[in-house]
Write a protein that holds these residues in place. Structure first.
Motif, PDB file in Angstrom:
ATOM      1  N   GLU A 148       4.639  -8.113  -2.123  1.00 48.20           N
ATOM      2  CA  GLU A 148       5.184  -8.805  -3.292  1.00 48.20           C
ATOM      3  C   GLU A 148       4.064  -9.373  -4.162  1.00 48.20           C
ATOM      4  OE1 GLU A 148       7.926 -11.874  -2.416  1.00 48.20           O
ATOM      5  OE2 GLU A 148       9.575 -10.530  -1.908  1.00 48.20           O
ATOM      6  N   ILE A 149       3.130 -10.036  -3.497  1.00 51.14           N
ATOM      7  CA  ILE A 149       2.030 -10.673  -4.225  1.00 51.14           C
ATOM      8  C   ILE A 149       1.166  -9.625  -4.912  1.00 51.14           C
ATOM      9  CG2 ILE A 149      -0.058 -12.062  -3.945  1.00 51.14           C
ATOM     10  CD1 ILE A 149       1.404 -13.405  -1.555  1.00 51.14           C
ATOM     11  N   LEU A 150       0.908  -8.503  -4.229  1.00 49.34           N
ATOM     12  CA  LEU A 150       0.104  -7.438  -4.829  1.00 49.34           C
ATOM     13  C   LEU A 150       0.799  -6.852  -6.053  1.00 49.34           C
ATOM     14  CD1 LEU A 150      -2.385  -5.641  -4.751  1.00 49.34           C
ATOM     15  CD2 LEU A 150      -1.168  -4.127  -3.158  1.00 49.34           C
ATOM     16  N   LEU A 151       2.109  -6.674  -5.983  1.00 47.85           N
ATOM     17  CA  LEU A 151       2.849  -6.157  -7.125  1.00 47.85           C
ATOM     18  C   LEU A 151       2.770  -7.119  -8.312  1.00 47.85           C
ATOM     19  CD1 LEU A 151       6.064  -4.614  -5.500  1.00 47.85           C
ATOM     20  CD2 LEU A 151       4.243  -3.411  -6.721  1.00 47.85           C
ATOM     21  N   VAL A 152       2.922  -8.421  -8.033  1.00 47.49           N
ATOM     22  CA  VAL A 152       2.811  -9.425  -9.095  1.00 47.49           C
ATOM     23  C   VAL A 152       1.432  -9.354  -9.752  1.00 47.49           C
ATOM     24  CG1 VAL A 152       2.685 -11.907  -9.568  1.00 47.49           C
ATOM     25  CG2 VAL A 152       4.527 -10.998  -8.152  1.00 47.49           C
ATOM     26  N   CYS A 153       0.408  -9.225  -8.925  1.00 48.06           N
ATOM     27  CA  CYS A 153      -0.970  -9.168  -9.434  1.00 48.06           C
ATOM     28  C   CYS A 153      -1.195  -7.921 -10.279  1.00 48.06           C
ATOM     29  CB  CYS A 153      -1.949  -9.214  -8.261  1.00 48.06           C
ATOM     30  SG  CYS A 153      -3.679  -9.233  -8.758  1.00 48.06           S
ATOM     31  N   ILE A 182     -14.594  -7.537 -11.763  1.00 46.69           N
ATOM     32  CA  ILE A 182     -13.778  -8.728 -12.025  1.00 46.69           C
ATOM     33  C   ILE A 182     -12.334  -8.494 -11.614  1.00 46.69           C
ATOM     34  CG2 ILE A 182     -12.816 -10.154 -13.878  1.00 46.69           C
ATOM     35  CD1 ILE A 182     -15.470  -9.886 -15.338  1.00 46.69           C
ATOM     36  N   LEU A 183     -11.782  -7.338 -11.958  1.00 46.29           N
ATOM     37  CA  LEU A 183     -10.394  -7.038 -11.585  1.00 46.29           C
ATOM     38  C   LEU A 183     -10.237  -6.963 -10.068  1.00 46.29           C
ATOM     39  CD1 LEU A 183      -9.466  -4.330 -14.270  1.00 46.29           C
ATOM     40  CD2 LEU A 183      -8.841  -6.753 -14.229  1.00 46.29           C
ATOM     41  N   SER A 184     -11.228  -6.387  -9.402  1.00 41.02           N
ATOM     42  CA  SER A 184     -11.174  -6.320  -7.930  1.00 41.02           C
ATOM     43  C   SER A 184     -11.198  -7.716  -7.321  1.00 41.02           C
ATOM     44  CB  SER A 184     -12.347  -5.490  -7.407  1.00 41.02           C
ATOM     45  OG  SER A 184     -12.321  -4.182  -7.928  1.00 41.02           O
ATOM     46  N   LEU A 185     -12.036  -8.599  -7.877  1.00 44.07           N
ATOM     47  CA  LEU A 185     -12.105  -9.970  -7.375  1.00 44.07           C
ATOM     48  C   LEU A 185     -10.796 -10.721  -7.630  1.00 44.07           C
ATOM     49  CD1 LEU A 185     -15.734 -10.990  -8.432  1.00 44.07           C
ATOM     50  CD2 LEU A 185     -14.889 -10.477  -6.128  1.00 44.07           C
ATOM     51  N   ILE A 186     -10.151 -10.447  -8.761  1.00 41.94           N
ATOM     52  CA  ILE A 186      -8.856 -11.082  -9.047  1.00 41.94           C
ATOM     53  C   ILE A 186      -7.815 -10.654  -8.021  1.00 41.94           C
ATOM     54  CG2 ILE A 186      -6.933 -11.139 -10.694  1.00 41.94           C
ATOM     55  CD1 ILE A 186      -9.003 -10.999 -12.936  1.00 41.94           C
ATOM     56  N   VAL A 187      -7.768  -9.349  -7.749  1.00 43.32           N
ATOM     57  CA  VAL A 187      -6.813  -8.846  -6.751  1.00 43.32           C
ATOM     58  C   VAL A 187      -7.105  -9.440  -5.383  1.00 43.32           C
ATOM     59  CG1 VAL A 187      -6.003  -6.791  -5.536  1.00 43.32           C
ATOM     60  CG2 VAL A 187      -6.375  -6.698  -8.004  1.00 43.32           C
ATOM     61  N   LEU A 188      -8.382  -9.460  -5.006  1.00 44.96           N
ATOM     62  CA  LEU A 188      -8.770  -9.980  -3.685  1.00 44.96           C
ATOM     63  C   LEU A 188      -8.441 -11.463  -3.559  1.00 44.96           C
ATOM     64  CD1 LEU A 188     -10.157  -9.475  -0.975  1.00 44.96           C
ATOM     65  CD2 LEU A 188     -12.347 -10.009  -2.076  1.00 44.96           C
ATOM     66  N   SER A 189      -8.760 -12.255  -4.595  1.00 45.60           N
ATOM     67  CA  SER A 189      -8.488 -13.694  -4.525  1.00 45.60           C
ATOM     68  C   SER A 189      -6.993 -13.965  -4.498  1.00 45.60           C
ATOM     69  CB  SER A 189      -9.133 -14.403  -5.729  1.00 45.60           C
ATOM     70  OG  SER A 189      -8.635 -13.894  -6.950  1.00 45.60           O
ATOM     71  N   THR A 190      -6.225 -13.181  -5.235  1.00 45.24           N
ATOM     72  CA  THR A 190      -4.765 -13.351  -5.228  1.00 45.24           C
ATOM     73  C   THR A 190      -4.194 -13.031  -3.852  1.00 45.24           C
ATOM     74  OG1 THR A 190      -4.696 -12.707  -7.562  1.00 45.24           O
ATOM     75  CG2 THR A 190      -2.622 -12.648  -6.351  1.00 45.24           C
ATOM     76  N   MET A 191      -4.673 -11.964  -3.241  1.00 46.43           N
ATOM     77  CA  MET A 191      -4.190 -11.595  -1.906  1.00 46.43           C
ATOM     78  C   MET A 191      -4.586 -12.631  -0.868  1.00 46.43           C
ATOM     79  SD  MET A 191      -2.498  -8.851  -2.398  1.00 46.43           S
ATOM     80  CE  MET A 191      -2.257  -8.283  -0.716  1.00 46.43           C
ATOM     81  N   CYS A 192      -5.779 -13.188  -1.016  1.00 45.94           N
ATOM     82  CA  CYS A 192      -6.215 -14.223  -0.057  1.00 45.94           C
ATOM     83  C   CYS A 192      -5.348 -15.471  -0.169  1.00 45.94           C
ATOM     84  CB  CYS A 192      -7.681 -14.572  -0.311  1.00 45.94           C
ATOM     85  SG  CYS A 192      -8.841 -13.277   0.170  1.00 45.94           S
ATOM     86  N   VAL A 193      -5.088 -15.895  -1.415  1.00 45.08           N
ATOM     87  CA  VAL A 193      -4.219 -17.063  -1.614  1.00 45.08           C
ATOM     88  C   VAL A 193      -2.845 -16.803  -1.028  1.00 45.08           C
ATOM     89  CG1 VAL A 193      -2.999 -18.411  -3.370  1.00 45.08           C
ATOM     90  CG2 VAL A 193      -5.430 -17.946  -3.625  1.00 45.08           C
ATOM     91  N   GLY A 194      -2.295 -15.619  -1.309  1.00 41.58           N
ATOM     92  CA  GLY A 194      -0.978 -15.273  -0.771  1.00 41.58           C
ATOM     93  C   GLY A 194      -0.958 -15.227   0.741  1.00 41.58           C
ATOM     94  N   PHE A 195      -2.050 -14.713   1.336  1.00 41.63           N
ATOM     95  CA  PHE A 195      -2.109 -14.611   2.798  1.00 41.63           C
ATOM     96  C   PHE A 195      -2.135 -15.995   3.438  1.00 41.63           C
ATOM     97  CE2 PHE A 195      -4.627 -14.465   6.713  1.00 41.63           C
ATOM     98  CZ  PHE A 195      -3.934 -13.519   7.442  1.00 41.63           C
ATOM     99  N   VAL A 196      -2.990 -16.876   2.898  1.00 43.61           N
ATOM    100  CA  VAL A 196      -3.106 -18.228   3.458  1.00 43.61           C
ATOM    101  C   VAL A 196      -1.782 -18.971   3.378  1.00 43.61           C
ATOM    102  CG1 VAL A 196      -4.207 -20.476   3.161  1.00 43.61           C
ATOM    103  CG2 VAL A 196      -5.576 -18.387   3.009  1.00 43.61           C
ATOM    104  N   VAL A 197      -1.143 -18.902   2.200  1.00 44.39           N
ATOM    105  CA  VAL A 197       0.118 -19.623   2.025  1.00 44.39           C
ATOM    106  C   VAL A 197       1.220 -19.015   2.890  1.00 44.39           C
ATOM    107  CG1 VAL A 197       1.885 -20.269   0.350  1.00 44.39           C
ATOM    108  CG2 VAL A 197      -0.504 -20.332  -0.301  1.00 44.39           C
ATOM    109  N   SER A 198       1.247 -17.683   2.966  1.00 48.04           N
ATOM    110  CA  SER A 198       2.285 -17.020   3.771  1.00 48.04           C
ATOM    111  C   SER A 198       2.157 -17.386   5.243  1.00 48.04           C
ATOM    112  CB  SER A 198       2.188 -15.505   3.598  1.00 48.04           C
ATOM    113  OG  SER A 198       2.395 -15.137   2.245  1.00 48.04           O
ATOM    114  N   VAL A 199       0.905 -17.389   5.747  1.00 47.18           N
ATOM    115  CA  VAL A 199       0.684 -17.768   7.156  1.00 47.18           C
ATOM    116  C   VAL A 199       1.069 -19.214   7.392  1.00 47.18           C
ATOM    117  CG1 VAL A 199      -1.070 -18.110   8.923  1.00 47.18           C
ATOM    118  CG2 VAL A 199      -1.087 -16.025   7.532  1.00 47.18           C
ATOM    119  N   ALA A 200       0.696 -20.098   6.450  1.00 52.23           N
ATOM    120  CA  ALA A 200       1.030 -21.520   6.597  1.00 52.23           C
ATOM    121  C   ALA A 200       2.527 -21.739   6.593  1.00 52.23           C
ATOM    122  CB  ALA A 200       0.398 -22.299   5.459  1.00 52.23           C
TER     123      ALA A 200
END
Length: 397
Positions: A328-333, A375-393
């Motif tokens: 879901e998060i990847l699609l949003v990004c 830059i686009l790769s870093l945006i995707v990576l940072s978005t996925m990391c944020v989503g992963f941390v929040v999803s696990v929490a």
């Protein structure tokens, strides 16, 4: 499977998802805009010295010589005698040498005195020759060639006459009104300082200064003028440092030569603080959007407890639920990036001419450079990391 289920879920929650996509789109748009304009500005500066191996002028600071000879900013400490130019031109390592003379203006735009070789020798961009939008190079003494922005801003056409003024300011009390120049050519846009320059022959400049109160006589032979600087192209770039030393040791005239590429690198080092500020602003915008995305994920997790519980009841494992949320998060990004790129390209296409006419900056439509991909790769990576941390929490809750 993950993306199919994730897409259906996004459509079901399209209200809250649209807000997250809009927020992330704005941040990506700002980051790409800042980066693209920064790169185009740097490219515009480099275009102005494409193909020039050395710039020779009177002894002064390296940056000062670069600024007044290339960007028409500042003033030369002294001029170069014509005999010195001929010595440079006749050097065995020199393929071509183009003299320029500065010091006059018209309506605030700098006047550049040179020879016809200027239009053949100088290159812009990726070693592209100068092209004429209309007309041709000057062939007679009292003819002038305009840069693209000058012609557009002042609404000049071929055949119009212009009066040059002494000095480089917009307001001048000494006009050469007895010696009008006729416009015979208008250059195509280059995105460099050439667009803001007015080009005349050296003989033309010498004629209007040699006889301020006398009508110009076409048969008069003007004396060999002094020049402000010389653009030099070498037969071998390997000889650049050797020729530079020889110019500095020239005894008949106090000269110096700079390698424009190296001097330009020093210029960008001076401008590094501005570059950092722009990057920090872009980073702050992205972080704020990621925080908004984080809030969306947290709020969505609270609303979807029953959905998650149902998935567990039908046998979905934790890693499958995590993969579903990450999809879901990847699609949003990806949707946000696509929307930002489309919007930026559309804005550039719609306002490219207006931006050039207003600022002289020719912004290309191709925004995909290696740095942008990073830059686009870093945006995707940072978005996925944020989503992963929040999803696990939230999963532990």
């Amino acid at each position: 499977m993950f993306f199919s289920v994730a897409w259906q879920s996004l459509l079901y929650r399209r209200g809250s998802v649209a807000l997250a996509i809009f927020s992330l789109t704005v941040s990506v748009f700002v980051m790409l805009s800042v980066e693209h304009v920064r790169q185009e500005m740097q490219s515009g500066v480099e275009k102005a010295i494409s193909g020039v191996d050395l710039i020779v002028g009177a002894r002064t600071g390296e940056l000062n010589l670069l600024m007044y000879s290339v960007f028409r900013m500042g003033n030369a400490s002294n001029n170069i005698q014509w005999r010195s130019f001929e010595a440079i031109q006749n050097h065995k390592q020199v393929a071509w040498a183009v003299p320029i003379a500065l010091g006059d203006s018209h309506a605030g735009y700098p006047v550049l005195g040179t020879t016809e070789a200027y239009f053949d020798a100088l290159k812009v961009g990726e070693e592209e020759p100068l092209k004429f939008q209309q007309g041709q190079s000057f062939a007679n003494t009292m003819e002038v060639v305009l840069g693209a922005q000058v012609a557009h801003q002042l609404k000049y056409q071929l055949g119009d006459e212009i009066i040059l003024s002494h000095g480089t300011g917009k307001t001048s009390f000494q006009k050469h009104d007895k010696h009008p120049f006729t416009i015979v050519g208008i250059l195509s846009a280059t995105g460099s300082p050439i667009d803001k320059s007015i080009h005349v022959s050296l003989e033309g400049l010498e004629a209007i200064h040699a006889a301020e109160n006398k009508p110009y006589q076409p048969t008069t032979t003007a004396a060999k003028p002094s020049v402000t600087a010389v653009f030099v192209g070498l037969k071998s770039k390997l000889a650049a440092f050797k020729v530079q030393r020889q110019v500095g040791a020239y005894r008949k005239d106090p000269l110096m030569a700079i390698l424009p590429g190296i001097t330009l690198a020093k210029f960008w080092q001076m401008m590094g603080s501005v570059d950092i500020v722009l990057k920090v602003i872009s980073g702050i915008v992205l972080v704020s959007s990621l925080l908004g995305l984080m809030s969306m994920i947290v709020a969505g997790a609270r609303e979807r407890r029953q959905e998650m519980h149902l998935l567990r009841m039908i046998g979905a494992r934790p890693w499958q639920i995590l993969g579903f949320m990450q999809a879901e998060i990847l699609l949003v990004c990806l949707i946000s990036i696509a929307a930002a790129v489309t919007t930026l390209t559309s804005v550039l296409w719609a306002f490219q001419t207006y931006i050039f006419n207003s600022t002289g900056l020719l912004i290309g439509l191709n925004i995909f450079t290696p740095r942008v991909w990073v830059i686009l790769s870093l945006i995707v990576l940072s978005t996925m990391c944020v989503g992963f941390v929040v999803s696990v929490a939230r999963g532990r809750d």
